[in-house]
Write an enzyme that holds these catalytic residues in place. Structure first.
Site, PDB file in Angstrom:
ATOM      1  N   GLN A  12       0.815  -1.211   0.000  1.00 31.91           N
ATOM      2  CA  GLN A  12       0.000   0.000   0.000  1.00 31.91           C
ATOM      3  C   GLN A  12       0.852   1.267   0.000  1.00 31.91           C
ATOM      4  O   GLN A  12       0.608   2.196  -0.770  1.00 31.91           O
ATOM      5  CB  GLN A  12      -0.945  -0.015   1.206  1.00 31.91           C
ATOM      6  CG  GLN A  12      -1.989  -1.108   1.124  1.00 31.91           C
ATOM      7  CD  GLN A  12      -2.878  -1.152   2.352  1.00 31.91           C
ATOM      8  OE1 GLN A  12      -4.072  -0.926   2.281  1.00 31.91           O
ATOM      9  NE2 GLN A  12      -2.300  -1.466   3.483  1.00 31.91           N
ATOM     10  N   LEU A  13       1.865   1.307   0.857  1.00 35.43           N
ATOM     11  CA  LEU A  13       2.714   2.499   0.923  1.00 35.43           C
ATOM     12  C   LEU A  13       3.630   2.582  -0.285  1.00 35.43           C
ATOM     13  O   LEU A  13       3.793   3.656  -0.874  1.00 35.43           O
ATOM     14  CB  LEU A  13       3.530   2.494   2.216  1.00 35.43           C
ATOM     15  CG  LEU A  13       4.505   3.655   2.387  1.00 35.43           C
ATOM     16  CD1 LEU A  13       3.786   4.996   2.292  1.00 35.43           C
ATOM     17  CD2 LEU A  13       5.254   3.533   3.718  1.00 35.43           C
ATOM     18  N   ASP A  36      14.733  -9.056  -1.825  1.00 31.87           N
ATOM     19  CA  ASP A  36      14.591  -9.705  -0.524  1.00 31.87           C
ATOM     20  C   ASP A  36      15.434  -8.932   0.478  1.00 31.87           C
ATOM     21  O   ASP A  36      16.674  -8.951   0.417  1.00 31.87           O
ATOM     22  CB  ASP A  36      15.063 -11.158  -0.622  1.00 31.87           C
ATOM     23  CG  ASP A  36      14.998 -11.899   0.704  1.00 31.87           C
ATOM     24  OD1 ASP A  36      14.567 -11.301   1.720  1.00 31.87           O
ATOM     25  OD2 ASP A  36      15.396 -13.077   0.741  1.00 31.87           O
ATOM     26  N   ALA A  68       7.872  -4.851   5.107  1.00 35.17           N
ATOM     27  CA  ALA A  68       7.506  -5.283   6.452  1.00 35.17           C
ATOM     28  C   ALA A  68       6.665  -6.547   6.395  1.00 35.17           C
ATOM     29  O   ALA A  68       5.923  -6.777   5.446  1.00 35.17           O
ATOM     30  CB  ALA A  68       6.730  -4.189   7.183  1.00 35.17           C
ATOM     31  N   TYR A  69       6.819  -7.361   7.424  1.00 34.73           N
ATOM     32  CA  TYR A  69       5.916  -8.481   7.662  1.00 34.73           C
ATOM     33  C   TYR A  69       4.784  -7.907   8.511  1.00 34.73           C
ATOM     34  O   TYR A  69       4.990  -7.550   9.669  1.00 34.73           O
ATOM     35  CB  TYR A  69       6.659  -9.594   8.407  1.00 34.73           C
ATOM     36  CG  TYR A  69       5.832 -10.820   8.719  1.00 34.73           C
ATOM     37  CD1 TYR A  69       6.017 -12.003   8.017  1.00 34.73           C
ATOM     38  CD2 TYR A  69       4.889 -10.821   9.743  1.00 34.73           C
ATOM     39  CE1 TYR A  69       5.284 -13.145   8.311  1.00 34.73           C
ATOM     40  CE2 TYR A  69       4.149 -11.953  10.049  1.00 34.73           C
ATOM     41  CZ  TYR A  69       4.352 -13.108   9.329  1.00 34.73           C
ATOM     42  OH  TYR A  69       3.619 -14.234   9.624  1.00 34.73           O
ATOM     43  N   THR A  70       3.598  -7.777   7.930  1.00 38.37           N
ATOM     44  CA  THR A  70       2.504  -7.070   8.603  1.00 38.37           C
ATOM     45  C   THR A  70       1.334  -7.971   8.982  1.00 38.37           C
ATOM     46  O   THR A  70       0.295  -7.463   9.395  1.00 38.37           O
ATOM     47  CB  THR A  70       1.978  -5.931   7.712  1.00 38.37           C
ATOM     48  OG1 THR A  70       1.557  -6.475   6.454  1.00 38.37           O
ATOM     49  CG2 THR A  70       3.065  -4.891   7.468  1.00 38.37           C
ATOM     50  N   TYR A 133       4.389  -9.001  16.406  1.00 40.21           N
ATOM     51  CA  TYR A 133       4.597  -7.993  15.368  1.00 40.21           C
ATOM     52  C   TYR A 133       5.231  -6.750  15.959  1.00 40.21           C
ATOM     53  O   TYR A 133       6.218  -6.213  15.430  1.00 40.21           O
ATOM     54  CB  TYR A 133       3.262  -7.666  14.704  1.00 40.21           C
ATOM     55  CG  TYR A 133       3.285  -6.459  13.815  1.00 40.21           C
ATOM     56  CD1 TYR A 133       4.012  -6.470  12.620  1.00 40.21           C
ATOM     57  CD2 TYR A 133       2.579  -5.299  14.137  1.00 40.21           C
ATOM     58  CE1 TYR A 133       4.044  -5.348  11.794  1.00 40.21           C
ATOM     59  CE2 TYR A 133       2.597  -4.195  13.311  1.00 40.21           C
ATOM     60  CZ  TYR A 133       3.325  -4.219  12.143  1.00 40.21           C
ATOM     61  OH  TYR A 133       3.356  -3.108  11.327  1.00 40.21           O
ATOM     62  N   TRP A 158      -2.730   2.514  11.390  1.00 38.28           N
ATOM     63  CA  TRP A 158      -4.032   2.289  10.763  1.00 38.28           C
ATOM     64  C   TRP A 158      -4.009   2.677   9.279  1.00 38.28           C
ATOM     65  O   TRP A 158      -4.888   3.389   8.782  1.00 38.28           O
ATOM     66  CB  TRP A 158      -5.115   3.066  11.500  1.00 38.28           C
ATOM     67  CG  TRP A 158      -5.413   2.592  12.888  1.00 38.28           C
ATOM     68  CD1 TRP A 158      -4.583   1.944  13.744  1.00 38.28           C
ATOM     69  CD2 TRP A 158      -6.653   2.743  13.598  1.00 38.28           C
ATOM     70  NE1 TRP A 158      -5.213   1.682  14.941  1.00 38.28           N
ATOM     71  CE2 TRP A 158      -6.483   2.164  14.877  1.00 38.28           C
ATOM     72  CE3 TRP A 158      -7.873   3.327  13.290  1.00 38.28           C
ATOM     73  CZ2 TRP A 158      -7.501   2.142  15.836  1.00 38.28           C
ATOM     74  CZ3 TRP A 158      -8.872   3.310  14.240  1.00 38.28           C
ATOM     75  CH2 TRP A 158      -8.701   2.719  15.504  1.00 38.28           C
TER      76      TRP A 158
END
Length: 294
Positions: A12-13, A36, A68-70, A133, A158
């Site tokens: 998204q970012l 990676d 990031a792993y979100t 997280y 958010w």
């Protein structure tokens, strides 16, 4: 003029940063498959290429780490994988940036705080993550700030936007599938449109390369104002012309999740404004434009 490398460039970012590319800002935004961040060789090669291209074109190089792993709930049972991306990956990127003297903006999260505050969190407030997280993101912050790189950590919260699953799209889908939707009303935060966040990060990047870099190395950047997830959902319904009374409040206890959520994770943007950076607009105004396709 900037040449920007965005690891995690198809989320998204990253997608929002790519959308801001112009004659003044060149953006290279590889996906996690293309770059990676846990591979030192790959990251070093990418940062070296960025620095060389920027020098040849007379631009200033900058890395904005959006990788990031979100998967917040999945991280509870796969913390090692989350750590590899959120902490080890951040360390690898920061080391490469330090070696080539390329400034770095590292994006972090409200989840590094315990969520028990009664006022907006300031950048210097003590951390206390309560989820896997959050712990891995806090470790990533430490890795970046201790790397020797010319780096800034920017926490946000958010986030929603094009290029990935998010709360707004979930509410829009559920509006068409259910008569009513129950949403938690005891967690507060600041909804943030990825497009506005991306513009803010580039604002910071320009300040960094033009000699106006903030002295504070940790900043917060969210859309202004606060609400609950319930209030956020009602706003989505209103914006798409649906009856907001179809959204029903519930408690966190009624909607258990594997990872604990911070009850209060509003981030103060005061330090951002004190640094001379443009504050992001109110969250409801941003939501309106996102849903209007602007």
């Amino acid at each position: 003029m900037l040449s920007v490398l965005v690891p995690g460039g198809t989320g998204q970012l990253g997608s929002a940063l790519s959308a801001l590319a112009s004659s003044e800002v060149r953006v290279v935004a590889p996906s996690s498959a293309e770059l990676d961040v846990t591979s030192a060789g790959s990251v070093i090669a990418a940062v070296n290429a960025l620095a060389a291209e920027a020098a040849e074109a007379g631009r200033s190089p900058l890395v904005i780490n959006a990788a990031a792993y979100t998967a917040v709930d999945a991280a509870e049972t796969d913390e090692s994988r989350a750590f590899r991306v959120n902490a080890d990956g951040a360390r690898v990127i920061a080391a490469a940036c330090s070696s080539r003297r390329v400034p770095l903006i590292h994006v972090s999260t409200d989840y590094v705080f315990p969520g028990d505050s009664s006022r907006p969190y300031e950048p210097e407030d003590p951390l206390g993550p309560r989820s896997a997280y959050g712990r891995t993101k806090a470790a990533g912050e430490d890795a970046v700030l201790g790397s020797g790189a010319r780096a800034w950590v920017v926490r946000t919260a958010w986030v929603y936007g094009a290029g990935g699953a998010n709360f707004v799209e979930t509410m829009r889908r559920l509006e068409g599938e259910r008569d009513t939707v129950s949403v938690v009303d005891d967690q507060r935060g600041s909804p943030t449109w990825s497009a506005d966040l991306a513009a803010g990060l580039l604002d910071l990047g320009r300040a960094v390369v033009s000699g106006r870099a903030p002295q504070r190395r940790v900043l917060h950047c969210t859309n202004a104002g606060e609400t609950t997830w319930y209030g956020f959902a009602r706003a989505v319904f209103e914006e798409i012309g649906a009856d907001p009374e179809r959204v029903k409040p519930c408690t966190t206890a009624e909607f258990p999740r594997p990872a604990p959520r911070p009850p209060y994770s509003v981030l103060s943007n005061e330090a951002w404004q004190q640094a001379g950076l443009t504050p992001l607009r109110p969250w409801r105004e941003a939501l309106h434009d996102y849903l209007a396709g602007k």
